[in-house]
Design a protein around this motif. Structure first.
Motif, PDB file in Angstrom:
ATOM      1  N   HIS A 478       0.473  -1.033   0.010  1.00  0.00           N
ATOM      2  CA  HIS A 478      -0.333  -0.017  -0.003  1.00  0.00           C
ATOM      3  C   HIS A 478       0.617   1.347  -0.064  1.00  0.00           C
ATOM      4  CE1 HIS A 478       1.225  -0.704   4.314  1.00  0.00           C
ATOM      5  NE2 HIS A 478       0.663  -0.394   4.092  1.00  0.00           N
ATOM      6  N   GLU A 479       1.893   1.135   0.188  1.00  0.00           N
ATOM      7  CA  GLU A 479       2.986   1.842   0.632  1.00  0.00           C
ATOM      8  C   GLU A 479       3.226   3.213  -0.939  1.00  0.00           C
ATOM      9  OE1 GLU A 479       5.436   1.425   3.368  1.00  0.00           O
ATOM     10  OE2 GLU A 479       4.844   1.863   4.762  1.00  0.00           O
ATOM     11  N   LEU A 480       4.028   1.379  -1.271  1.00  0.00           N
ATOM     12  CA  LEU A 480       3.823   1.991  -3.005  1.00  0.00           C
ATOM     13  C   LEU A 480       3.022   2.210  -3.865  1.00  0.00           C
ATOM     14  CD1 LEU A 480       6.202   0.668  -5.069  1.00  0.00           C
ATOM     15  CD2 LEU A 480       4.846  -1.149  -5.400  1.00  0.00           C
ATOM     16  N   VAL A 481       2.346   1.570  -3.792  1.00  0.00           N
ATOM     17  CA  VAL A 481       0.975   2.074  -4.487  1.00  0.00           C
ATOM     18  C   VAL A 481       0.824   3.226  -4.399  1.00  0.00           C
ATOM     19  CG1 VAL A 481      -1.135   1.989  -5.755  1.00  0.00           C
ATOM     20  CG2 VAL A 481      -0.506  -0.076  -5.017  1.00  0.00           C
ATOM     21  N   HIS A 482       0.849   4.123  -2.679  1.00  0.00           N
ATOM     22  CA  HIS A 482       0.237   5.139  -2.661  1.00  0.00           C
ATOM     23  C   HIS A 482       1.500   6.380  -2.995  1.00  0.00           C
ATOM     24  CE1 HIS A 482       0.065   8.598   1.106  1.00  0.00           C
ATOM     25  NE2 HIS A 482      -0.620   9.331   0.037  1.00  0.00           N
ATOM     26  N   ASP A 483       2.549   5.572  -2.619  1.00  0.00           N
ATOM     27  CA  ASP A 483       4.186   6.612  -3.225  1.00  0.00           C
ATOM     28  C   ASP A 483       3.826   6.669  -5.022  1.00  0.00           C
ATOM     29  OD1 ASP A 483       4.877   6.898  -1.032  1.00  0.00           O
ATOM     30  OD2 ASP A 483       6.196   5.328  -1.742  1.00  0.00           O
ATOM     31  N   LEU A 484       2.986   5.759  -4.956  1.00  0.00           N
ATOM     32  CA  LEU A 484       3.235   5.881  -6.855  1.00  0.00           C
ATOM     33  C   LEU A 484       1.845   6.287  -7.553  1.00  0.00           C
ATOM     34  CD1 LEU A 484       4.042   4.933  -9.271  1.00  0.00           C
ATOM     35  CD2 LEU A 484       2.298   2.219  -9.371  1.00  0.00           C
ATOM     36  N   TYR A 485       0.716   7.268  -7.110  1.00  0.00           N
ATOM     37  CA  TYR A 485      -0.221   7.925  -7.032  1.00  0.00           C
ATOM     38  C   TYR A 485      -0.015   9.272  -6.799  1.00  0.00           C
ATOM     39  CZ  TYR A 485      -3.778   4.361  -7.377  1.00  0.00           C
ATOM     40  OH  TYR A 485      -4.424   3.262  -8.038  1.00  0.00           O
ATOM     41  N   GLY A 486       1.275   9.411  -6.220  1.00  0.00           N
ATOM     42  CA  GLY A 486       1.543  10.561  -5.626  1.00  0.00           C
ATOM     43  C   GLY A 486       2.497  11.555  -6.208  1.00  0.00           C
ATOM     44  N   ALA A 487       3.678  10.993  -7.275  1.00  0.00           N
ATOM     45  CA  ALA A 487       4.406  11.130  -7.853  1.00  0.00           C
ATOM     46  C   ALA A 487       4.529  10.978  -8.788  1.00  0.00           C
ATOM     47  CB  ALA A 487       5.737  10.641  -7.485  1.00  0.00           C
ATOM     48  N   ARG A 488       4.010  12.380  -9.983  1.00  0.00           N
ATOM     49  CA  ARG A 488       4.315  12.619 -11.620  1.00  0.00           C
ATOM     50  C   ARG A 488       5.413  11.314 -12.186  1.00  0.00           C
ATOM     51  NH1 ARG A 488      -0.108  14.946 -12.500  1.00  0.00           N
ATOM     52  NH2 ARG A 488      -1.059  17.127 -11.129  1.00  0.00           N
ATOM     53  N   PRO A 489       6.250  11.847 -11.735  1.00  0.00           N
ATOM     54  CA  PRO A 489       7.968  10.881 -12.117  1.00  0.00           C
ATOM     55  C   PRO A 489       7.782   9.052 -12.293  1.00  0.00           C
ATOM     56  CG  PRO A 489       8.288  13.259 -11.081  1.00  0.00           C
ATOM     57  CD  PRO A 489       7.264  13.288 -10.747  1.00  0.00           C
ATOM     58  N   LEU A 490       7.464   8.940 -10.820  1.00  0.00           N
ATOM     59  CA  LEU A 490       7.205   7.622 -10.875  1.00  0.00           C
ATOM     60  C   LEU A 490       5.964   7.316 -11.287  1.00  0.00           C
ATOM     61  CD1 LEU A 490       7.847   7.087  -6.658  1.00  0.00           C
ATOM     62  CD2 LEU A 490       8.914   6.658  -9.107  1.00  0.00           C
ATOM     63  N   LEU A 491       5.059   8.082 -11.569  1.00  0.00           N
ATOM     64  CA  LEU A 491       3.318   7.498 -12.719  1.00  0.00           C
ATOM     65  C   LEU A 491       4.665   7.115 -14.221  1.00  0.00           C
ATOM     66  CD1 LEU A 491       1.107   9.228 -11.474  1.00  0.00           C
ATOM     67  CD2 LEU A 491       1.077   6.782 -11.619  1.00  0.00           C
ATOM     68  N   ALA A 492       4.847   8.275 -14.466  1.00  0.00           N
ATOM     69  CA  ALA A 492       5.515   8.473 -15.665  1.00  0.00           C
ATOM     70  C   ALA A 492       6.269   7.382 -16.635  1.00  0.00           C
ATOM     71  CB  ALA A 492       5.833   9.545 -16.245  1.00  0.00           C
ATOM     72  N   ALA A 493       7.829   6.979 -15.486  1.00  0.00           N
ATOM     73  CA  ALA A 493       8.078   5.873 -15.260  1.00  0.00           C
ATOM     74  C   ALA A 493       7.771   4.250 -15.660  1.00  0.00           C
ATOM     75  CB  ALA A 493       9.717   5.898 -14.220  1.00  0.00           C
ATOM     76  N   ALA A 494       6.886   4.491 -14.384  1.00  0.00           N
ATOM     77  CA  ALA A 494       6.134   3.426 -14.436  1.00  0.00           C
ATOM     78  C   ALA A 494       4.929   2.742 -15.630  1.00  0.00           C
ATOM     79  CB  ALA A 494       5.203   2.746 -13.287  1.00  0.00           C
ATOM     80  N   GLY A 495       4.377   3.995 -16.568  1.00  0.00           N
ATOM     81  CA  GLY A 495       3.607   4.409 -17.773  1.00  0.00           C
ATOM     82  C   GLY A 495       4.230   4.039 -18.704  1.00  0.00           C
ATOM     83  N   LYS A 496       5.518   4.073 -19.273  1.00  0.00           N
ATOM     84  CA  LYS A 496       6.466   5.121 -20.496  1.00  0.00           C
ATOM     85  C   LYS A 496       6.204   3.399 -21.035  1.00  0.00           C
ATOM     86  CE  LYS A 496      10.821   5.881 -22.788  1.00  0.00           C
ATOM     87  NZ  LYS A 496      11.815   6.630 -22.021  1.00  0.00           N
ATOM     88  N   GLY A 497       5.475   3.190 -22.266  1.00  0.00           N
ATOM     89  CA  GLY A 497       5.259   1.726 -23.537  1.00  0.00           C
ATOM     90  C   GLY A 497       3.944   1.372 -22.876  1.00  0.00           C
ATOM     91  N   ILE A 498       3.279   1.377 -21.042  1.00  0.00           N
ATOM     92  CA  ILE A 498       2.136   0.756 -21.304  1.00  0.00           C
ATOM     93  C   ILE A 498       1.110   1.765 -21.425  1.00  0.00           C
ATOM     94  CG2 ILE A 498       1.296  -0.763 -19.593  1.00  0.00           C
ATOM     95  CD1 ILE A 498       4.320  -0.941 -18.692  1.00  0.00           C
ATOM     96  N   LEU A 499       1.220   2.742 -20.935  1.00  0.00           N
ATOM     97  CA  LEU A 499      -0.053   3.475 -20.462  1.00  0.00           C
ATOM     98  C   LEU A 499       0.008   4.588 -21.622  1.00  0.00           C
ATOM     99  CD1 LEU A 499      -0.895   3.501 -16.695  1.00  0.00           C
ATOM    100  CD2 LEU A 499      -1.877   2.362 -19.232  1.00  0.00           C
ATOM    101  N   SER A 500      -1.252   5.578 -22.451  1.00  0.00           N
ATOM    102  CA  SER A 500      -1.163   6.775 -22.828  1.00  0.00           C
ATOM    103  C   SER A 500      -0.575   7.723 -21.847  1.00  0.00           C
ATOM    104  CB  SER A 500      -2.454   7.289 -23.871  1.00  0.00           C
ATOM    105  OG  SER A 500      -3.160   7.278 -22.830  1.00  0.00           O
ATOM    106  N   ASP A 501      -0.659   9.094 -22.175  1.00  0.00           N
ATOM    107  CA  ASP A 501      -0.158  10.027 -21.902  1.00  0.00           C
ATOM    108  C   ASP A 501      -0.803  10.282 -20.898  1.00  0.00           C
ATOM    109  OD1 ASP A 501       2.640  10.282 -22.125  1.00  0.00           O
ATOM    110  OD2 ASP A 501       2.127  12.207 -23.998  1.00  0.00           O
ATOM    111  N   ARG A 502      -2.825  10.818 -21.322  1.00  0.00           N
ATOM    112  CA  ARG A 502      -3.558  10.575 -20.324  1.00  0.00           C
ATOM    113  C   ARG A 502      -3.825   9.786 -19.199  1.00  0.00           C
ATOM    114  NH1 ARG A 502      -9.092   9.389 -20.546  1.00  0.00           N
ATOM    115  NH2 ARG A 502      -8.188   8.078 -22.394  1.00  0.00           N
ATOM    116  N   GLU A 503      -3.816   9.020 -19.771  1.00  0.00           N
ATOM    117  CA  GLU A 503      -4.276   7.564 -19.170  1.00  0.00           C
ATOM    118  C   GLU A 503      -3.245   8.067 -17.906  1.00  0.00           C
ATOM    119  OE1 GLU A 503      -5.780   3.961 -21.840  1.00  0.00           O
ATOM    120  OE2 GLU A 503      -3.880   4.331 -21.510  1.00  0.00           O
ATOM    121  N   THR A 504      -1.711   7.499 -18.163  1.00  0.00           N
ATOM    122  CA  THR A 504      -0.740   7.913 -16.337  1.00  0.00           C
ATOM    123  C   THR A 504      -1.365   9.213 -16.494  1.00  0.00           C
ATOM    124  OG1 THR A 504       0.653   7.094 -18.077  1.00  0.00           O
ATOM    125  CG2 THR A 504       1.160   8.370 -16.125  1.00  0.00           C
TER     126      THR A 504
END
Length: 830
Positions: A478-504
């Motif tokens: 739960h700490e990992l997901v909470h940190d992930l949602y709250g940091a745009r750089p982490l979201l961008a790194a995790a979603g690269k090539g998987i999600l669109s920019d809008r989805e990220t």
């Protein structure tokens, strides 16, 4: 009269059966008291044996406690056979009962010998001459219903109901009472659908609801019994329309499997998953009434104890979070937390300054990533490699200073040291790649204990701990997901090539001040569980000293719902008496209800919790109203990843929903899913649905008037007012203004579904049933969130029409529709 004689004979037998039950209870109580009176002393073996006797005796007493349920409800008479010229007779009941001389009195309904009671038909009598259903009130037999499958010598006796070969006949004793709401066979239904014990079945269906699901052990029909008694292995998927009894079938199947496969399942456990806590409260009494209390009930979100679902979100975002590609997204998020240091780190240790080089950490992280196992388990490998490098440097600095004699031993990371690793830092010498010099200070070789002690000392240096946490932190899901949602750089790194920019960007959510304040949603729970599977326990398993009390989890908002107490601790999944933080509990069999609304990630959650892939998955594709709407059961099976192809069966007969209601609902189903066929109803209620049109501003008052009329009509029954979410508050206010005392059954502190009148969003009525239902503003339900009011109605959506179909099929007797906007396509009420 012959009928009175039959009743008296059955009453005499029932009295004897209850005497046998009381004797069995007394034996279990004596065994329990015999060990409790001994005291707490003795050897370890004697205490262990005493604990086993206590658990066994208490479980037996719990099993023998059937409350006010009928002990025996049927009897089968087998046709004469060689060696049994008069045939054999067996009484069928909730549990097996024997006399003091061990003579069998009542056969457990799950035993193989009882199978013909549920399976026999006129075309396939299963060796029976007669099947008898008993009408029992408390401990009193009030009637019998006989079906003859052959021509016995007394087939023509008055009141026997004998119909001769080719089809069973019933004498009607125990049929539902006459009255305006009495259930009657559906036109074109009863002659086309062969029922077992039609009088007993219709009587049970005609009873007023109580707010809790009742078991159907006395009236299980052939197609239901075939599913209940299916083999345990693999995935069994059950498609069943409204009123087919799919939920009851799934629960009775759980009880049957626990009886038939007691040895593995009692230890491994059985999990029953429902759509929401309200549904779990509705079904919680079924399994205990069948003598099974060691079953875990939970919502999908309740399987993730780290979080508490407290918020909802846009359906489009919920759909994104549930997609299968989000598993790759979470895996990428975990990988981004496994990173080498960008620059060297100086580590002060005594009079020496050690250096952890960035090049070394790159090798260590790369080697750790190649290893198998969850993220947190591989942290130990990273620690060992870092501490070994630093310990080697320290020993080389000691030799440089002339302390101890040099000894060469193998060392280094698998694959050998990389660039820069041969330089231990300023003022030290390099004895060569892949080797280390060690000394014990007295010129001898350092022992393993010396090296271990040295590494523990280095590990306590703050700079080392900080470096390890940057390289390979121990993470909670739960700490990992909470940190992930709250940091745009982490979201961008995790979603690269998987999600669109809008989805990220849509996944971003500001961080909360504390984890217990995070507005978690049901879709978040699946992501947290996906992270848990990748991370593994954060700490090592610890010995279990006391079984965790299941009652600690009871009736919480998360949705975890235990049925009784079990000797198995809830979180334990390894079977060896140890429990690890963040460990996933697995089960020997899993029952999933309303599975059509589960996302791919939620299905993956359930698949991870199955020890051998044994599951029973039930639902109705036509009632899929969540963000995910599968086109068929193969879509669901694909995300469960079964080891072998699933078995898909269908329940086709509707028992709960009367024909008058199904005729109205069928038009909505045709508009929502024209390729699907509604179930065939077996009965008519005798009361056609009603429709009331009111002015646009009077919908709440109109709903209150209709509810008052339905309450008066059903008497002791239960009435529900099902509304669009936006009308819940005004309709509840109007009901209260008329003094009708409406209850929101989702409030765990209130009477729940046992209240005479409940008001509930239509979208949350899955799996429930009521005597009467008032459906308010069907156009708004069909339009979903796009509803713009009676003056500007939105177009119905497929999901909205399916939600309307669910709401329309909840009543067992009466249906009323109140509307101000035009009725949606397919809905025609006289």
């Amino acid at each position: 009269m012959p009928h009175e004689q039959d009743v008296q004979e059955e009453q005499q037998f029932l009295d004897r059966a209850y005497e046998g039950l009381e004797a069995m209870r007394a034996d279990a109580a004596r065994m329990l008291h015999s060990v409790l009176d001994v005291g707490r002393g003795g050897t370890f073996q004697s205490r262990t044996e005493r604990d086993i006797v206590v658990r066994t005796s208490m479980a037996r007493l719990s099993q023998l406690d059937i409350g006010d349920q009928a002990l025996c409800f049927g009897r089968i008479d087998r046709a004469p056979e060689p060696g049994h010229p008069e045939g054999e007779s067996f009484h069928i009941g909730r549990l097996a009962v024997s006399a003091e001389d061990l003579e069998p009195l009542v056969v457990d309904w799950r035993a193989p010998v009882a199978e013909p009671f549920y399976r026999a038909t006129g075309l396939d009598p299963q060796g029976l001459a007669r099947r008898r259903h008993l009408a029992v009130s408390g401990r009193t037999v009030t009637g019998v219903e006989d079906e003859y499958f052959a021509l016995p010598e007394r087939a023509g006796r008055p009141g026997s109901g004998g119909s001769g070969p080719g089809g069973p006949g019933a004498n009607g004793h125990g049929a539902p009472p006459a009255g305006p709401d009495a259930a009657t066979p559906a036109a074109g239904g009863d002659d086309a659908i062969e029922l077992g014990g039609p009088g007993a079945l219709l009587a049970a269906l005609g009873h007023a609801r109580t707010g809790h699901m009742a078991d159907i052990v006395a009236t299980i029909q052939r197609e239901q019994d075939e599913i209940i008694r299916s083999p345990m292995g693999g995935v069994l998927m059950v498609q069943g329309g409204p009123g087919t009894g799919k939920t009851a079938v799934a629960l009775h199947r759980a009880a049957y499997l626990l009886y038939t496969y007691r040895f593995p399942l009692e230890r491994q456990g059985v999990l029953v998953v429902g759509p929401n806590p309200l549904f779990l409260r509705y079904i919680e009494r079924v399994l205990p009434s069948l003598g099974e209390t060691g079953v875990t009930l939970s919502t999908v979100s309740g399987l993730v104890p780290e979080i508490r679902v407290r918020a909802s979100e846009d359906p489009e975002l919920a759909r994104l979070k549930g997609e299968a590609r989000m598993a790759t997204f979470v895996a990428r998020a975990v990988r981004t937390r496994q990173r080498p240091l960008r620059r060297d780190v100086d580590v002060p240790f005594g009079a020496t300054t050690l250096r952890l080089r960035a090049g070394d950490t790159e090798q260590i992280v790369a080697a750790a990533r190649r290893r198998h196992g969850p993220h947190n388990a591989r942290r130990r490998f990273v620690e060992r490699q870092v501490l070994q490098r630093l310990a080697e440097q320290y020993e080389r600095s000691r030799r440089r200073a002339g302390i101890g004699s040099e000894r060469t031993e193998p060392g280094g990371v698998s694959g050998g040291p990389g660039p820069g690793s041969s330089d231990p830092g300023p003022g030290s010498s390099d004895p060569g790649p892949g080797s280390s010099g060690t000394g014990n200070g007295d010129g001898g070789r350092a022992t393993d204990a010396d090296l271990a002690q040295l590494q523990r000392q280095i590990r306590r240096v703050p700079a080392v701990s900080e470096a390890l946490d940057r390289m390979w932190p121990r993470l909670s899901p739960h700490e990992l997901v909470h940190d992930l949602y709250g940091a745009r750089p982490l979201l961008a790194a995790a979603g690269k090539g998987i999600l669109s920019d809008r989805e990220t960007a849509s996944l971003y959510r500001p961080r909360s001040a504390a984890l217990d304040q995070v507005p978690w949603t049901a879709a978040d729970a699946a992501l947290v569980d996906e992270a848990r599977a990748l991370l593994g326990p954060r700490r090592r398993p610890r010995p279990r000293t006391e079984p965790r009390d299941r009652a600690d989890h009871a009736r919480d908002e998360v949705g975890f719902w235990p049925v009784g107490l079990s000797p198995n601790p809830v979180p334990s999944g390894n079977g060896h008496g140890v429990v690890a933080e963040d460990e996933i509990r697995s089960f020997g069999h899993i029952v999933v209800d309303e599975a059509q609304d589960l996302s791919p990630l939620q299905l993956r959650m359930l698949g991870r919790r199955s020890i051998s892939g044994s599951m029973t998955v039930v639902g109705d594709i036509a009632q899929a109203t969540g963000p995910w709407s599968p086109t068929g059961w193969n879509d669901v099976a694909g995300h469960l990843s079964p080891a072998r192809p699933p078995r898909i069966v269908e329940l086709t007969v509707g028992y709960r929903t009367p024909a008058e209601v199904m005729e109205v609902a069928a038009g909505v189903l045709a508009a929502a899913a024209p390729e699907l066929t509604p179930p065939r109803p077996v009965r008519r209620s005798g009361t056609p649905p009603t429709r009331t049109e009111v002015p646009p501003g009077a919908i709440a008052e109109g709903a209150a008037s209709a509810a008052a009329a339905e309450l008066a009509a059903v008497g002791a029954g239960r009435t529900a007012v099902l509304v669009p979410a936006g009308l819940l508050e005004p309709v509840a206010t109007a009901l209260a203004a008329r003094g009708l005392d409406p209850v929101d059954p989702r409030d765990a502190a209130g009477p729940g579904l046992a209240a005479p009148l409940v008001v509930l969003p239509a979208a949350e009525s899955h799996g429930l049933e009521f005597d009467a239902v008032v459906v308010v503003e069907p156009a708004a339900i069909a339009a979903g969130p796009g509803w713009g009011g009676a003056e500007s109605p939105a177009r119905p959506t497929t999901t909205g029409l399916r939600a309307l179909y669910v709401a329309l099929t909840r009543p067992t007797r009466r249906l009323a529709v109140v509307h101000s906007a035009p009725l949606p396509a397919g809905l025609q009420v006289p």
